[in-house]
Design a protein around this motif. Structure first.
Motif, mmCIF file in Angstrom:
data_model
loop_
_atom_site.group_PDB
_atom_site.id
_atom_site.type_symbol
_atom_site.label_atom_id
_atom_site.label_comp_id
_atom_site.label_asym_id
_atom_site.label_seq_id
_atom_site.Cartn_x
_atom_site.Cartn_y
_atom_site.Cartn_z
ATOM 1 N N LEU A 98 0.829 -1.211 0.000
ATOM 2 C CA LEU A 98 0.000 0.000 0.000
ATOM 3 C C LEU A 98 0.861 1.258 0.000
ATOM 4 O O LEU A 98 0.525 2.252 -0.656
ATOM 5 N N THR A 99 1.963 1.225 0.738
ATOM 6 C CA THR A 99 2.843 2.395 0.794
ATOM 7 C C THR A 99 3.493 2.672 -0.561
ATOM 8 O O THR A 99 3.526 3.813 -1.028
ATOM 9 N N THR A 100 4.023 1.632 -1.206
ATOM 10 C CA THR A 100 4.687 1.829 -2.495
ATOM 11 C C THR A 100 3.696 2.159 -3.603
ATOM 12 O O THR A 100 4.069 2.772 -4.604
ATOM 13 N N ALA A 101 2.438 1.758 -3.447
ATOM 14 C CA ALA A 101 1.437 2.061 -4.467
ATOM 15 C C ALA A 101 1.237 3.562 -4.631
ATOM 16 O O ALA A 101 0.911 4.041 -5.724
ATOM 17 N N ALA A 102 1.430 4.328 -3.540
ATOM 18 C CA ALA A 102 1.288 5.782 -3.645
ATOM 19 C C ALA A 102 2.368 6.384 -4.524
ATOM 20 O O ALA A 102 2.126 7.379 -5.234
ATOM 21 N N GLU A 103 3.568 5.809 -4.508
ATOM 22 C CA GLU A 103 4.681 6.340 -5.299
ATOM 23 C C GLU A 103 4.682 5.789 -6.725
ATOM 24 O O GLU A 103 4.854 6.519 -7.690
ATOM 25 N N LEU A 157 -1.873 6.963 -0.651
ATOM 26 C CA LEU A 157 -2.474 6.546 -1.908
ATOM 27 C C LEU A 157 -3.860 7.174 -2.084
ATOM 28 O O LEU A 157 -4.169 7.734 -3.142
ATOM 29 N N VAL A 158 -4.675 7.115 -1.066
ATOM 30 C CA VAL A 158 -6.035 7.645 -1.143
ATOM 31 C C VAL A 158 -6.015 9.165 -1.286
ATOM 32 O O VAL A 158 -6.788 9.745 -2.065
ATOM 33 N N GLY A 159 -5.119 9.830 -0.549
ATOM 34 C CA GLY A 159 -5.082 11.294 -0.562
ATOM 35 C C GLY A 159 -4.174 11.908 -1.606
ATOM 36 O O GLY A 159 -4.116 13.136 -1.709
ATOM 37 N N PHE A 180 -6.928 15.730 3.035
ATOM 38 C CA PHE A 180 -7.703 15.437 4.229
ATOM 39 C C PHE A 180 -9.198 15.429 3.943
ATOM 40 O O PHE A 180 -9.950 14.659 4.544
ATOM 41 N N ALA A 181 -9.638 16.285 3.022
ATOM 42 C CA ALA A 181 -11.051 16.262 2.648
ATOM 43 C C ALA A 181 -11.431 14.900 2.072
ATOM 44 O O ALA A 181 -12.496 14.349 2.373
ATOM 45 N N VAL A 182 -10.536 14.321 1.251
ATOM 46 C CA VAL A 182 -10.795 12.998 0.676
ATOM 47 C C VAL A 182 -10.746 11.930 1.761
ATOM 48 O O VAL A 182 -11.624 11.056 1.851
ATOM 49 N N VAL A 183 -9.709 11.984 2.601
ATOM 50 C CA VAL A 183 -9.562 10.991 3.668
ATOM 51 C C VAL A 183 -10.757 11.041 4.614
ATOM 52 O O VAL A 183 -11.274 10.002 5.047
#
Length: 501
Positions: A229-234, A427-429, A446-449
């Motif tokens: 999940l962490t690497t998916a953001a990058e 990833l989500v934000g 933060f609005a998305v999270v």
């Protein structure tokens, strides 16, 4: 009155009000506070330590998740080790590991060392957390156990209320390093008191060898999922590396479940998956604590980076949650006796979802009272309605003799939900790279999270409305009726102690 046998035979059980009883309570409160506070106070220090060590979003996420990963994966094993080898011995070992790794955190020259030290802190937390309440359960006479555990709960709640503000103050007036170094005198006090006053105790009989292979498989599975999940953001969610890591994590998780079917003393007995109410309430727990983990992680960062508030103000933001739970949790337990768990397990997440959605308005120019404290109070009201029925229903979903197991599994599920949710925040934000230090990107994220967390809480409320029934209505062995309880895992058995807020 004598109790379970210690190393030298049956031990004298403690009565409330005796000097030694007060010292035992003090040792368990201080030790538990070490683990509880580290789950929240470190979040407040993230902007400061990120700037000092030049850490990006992925590294800052791992500062939080390295601790949560080892704690979630090993807390059930920690309870089993205490039952087999001595609860005081494992408690002291956990406190010592926690203190040594806290010192390394405070002196860390770079973020890599800090992340490794945080993982070691989680190991210490997994040893000391379940042993603390098991010591209270084994040390006090039956008539005084509820009073001792109630005092433990109240005092650790006070620590949870004061700790984030103290942590924020330390970050502002000194350095983020003191958030870790302040653990050292507390740990020293725990060691001295425990060696002098805390009696040793073990579980009945020699017991089977603890399930180390199962715990290792679970740790590897959670590590792969978190890293994926962490690497998916990058790299992007469809890139080969995160896809491979997530697939590998799921395979390891399947391997863990298969191993548990044949392990002589599994940390997760496979028969639990056939207990319908237990599975449903733990799924609701996963959704709720995933929402809370992501929301609390993002909130204190957004308050400082996105809205420009000071670290002490960020630390005070969650105070309404703790105060409401301290004041009204016992009343909610009494209310649950009249309404049953389903009404509260539905209304609590829905109200908390409203608070999460209101928090999504945070950004530059936000007002502290209307945009922070009011939504957090709504969130806290929802959690107050939710947490006691959630824990009581989990405990009542299994026979009374397995309450420690029920509490420990629920604790691990809650921590796993928070672990994976925090890993997914970048990833989500859309906070890859240096996003956690960019005020505009933090505010937009933060609005998305906040909306995603509100959705998770709504899903938990809907799940409870559709599938939760009173424990007595479930088939299988007779259960004890639900009683007022503390947040997940704050049980007097060796199953563990739940995540703090």
């Amino acid at each position: 009155m004598t109790g379970p046998a210690g190393p030298g035979g049956p031990q004298e059980l403690l009565s409330w009000g005796r000097p030694r009883a007060r010292w035992v309570l003090a040792a368990t409160v201080l030790g538990s506070a070490l683990s509880f506070l580290d789950a929240t106070v470190v979040n407040i220090a993230l902007p400061s330590l990120g700037a000092d060590l030049g850490a990006g979003t992925a590294a800052l996420t791992w500062v939080v998740n390295a601790y949560a990963l080892t704690l979630a994966a090993l807390v059930l094993l920690g309870g089993a080790l205490g039952d087999r080898y001595g609860r005081r011995r494992i408690y002291l070992l956990g406190v010592t590991v926690f203190a040594a790794s806290s010192a390394l955190c405070g002196l860390a020259p770079d973020v890599t060392v800090l992340v490794l030290a945080r993982a070691a802190q989680g190991v210490g937390g997994a040893l000391l957390t379940p042993a603390g309440l098991a010591i209270l359960q084994a040390s006090f006479a039956p008539a005084d156990r509820a009073r001792a555990i109630g005092a433990w709960s109240g005092l650790t709640g006070v620590a949870a209320a004061v700790g984030p503000f103290v942590g924020g103050w330390l970050v502002q007036v000194a350095s983020w390093r003191w958030v870790f170094l302040i653990n050292l005198p507390l740990a020293l006090a725990v060691v001295v008191i425990s060696r002098r006053c805390v009696p040793e105790s073990r579980g009945p009989g020699p017991g089977a060898r603890p399930d180390v292979p199962g715990s290792a498989l679970l740790a590897l599975a959670l590590g792969a999922l978190t890293y994926g999940l962490t690497t998916a953001a990058e790299a992007g969610p469809g890139a080969p590396v995160p896809v491979g890591l997530l697939a590998g994590g799921l395979l390891l998780l399947a391997g863990f479940l298969l191993w548990e079917r044949r392990a002589p003393a599994p940390v997760l007995p496979p028969g639990l998956l056939g207990e319908r109410l237990f599975v449903v309430v733990n799924l609701a727990t996963f959704l709720v604590y995933a929402a809370l983990g992501a929301l609390f992680f993002a909130l204190v960062v957004t308050l400082q980076v996105g809205a420009g508030f000071s670290p002490p103000a960020a630390g005070l933001a969650l105070l309404p949650v703790t105060v409401l739970m301290l004041l009204f949790s016992s009343r909610v337990g009494a209310l649950m006796r009249r309404t049953g768990p389903r009404v509260l397990l539905t209304a609590g997440p829905l109200l908390a979802a409203a608070g999460a959605a209101l928090l999504g308005r945070l950004g530059p120019g936000a007002g502290y009272v209307l945009d922070v404290l009011v939504p957090v109070t709504v969130l806290g009201a929802g959690l107050t309605l939710l947490v006691t029925p959630l824990t009581a229903t989990v405990l009542a979903a299994l026979p009374e003799g397995r309450a420690g197991l029920a509490s420990g599994v629920n604790n691990a599920v809650a921590r796993t939900g928070g672990l994976l949710a925090v890993a997914a925040v970048p990833l989500v934000g859309g906070l890859e790279g240096g996003g956690l230090t960019d005020p505009q990107r933090v505010g937009e994220a933060f609005a998305v999270v906040g909306r995603v967390c509100a959705g998770l809480l709504l899903a938990a409320g809907l799940l409870s409305a559709l599938l939760v029934r009173s424990p007595g209505a479930e088939s299988g062995p007779a259960r004890g009726g639900p009683a007022p309880a503390q947040p997940p895992g704050k049980s007097g058995r060796s199953g563990g102690s739940g995540p703090s807020y």
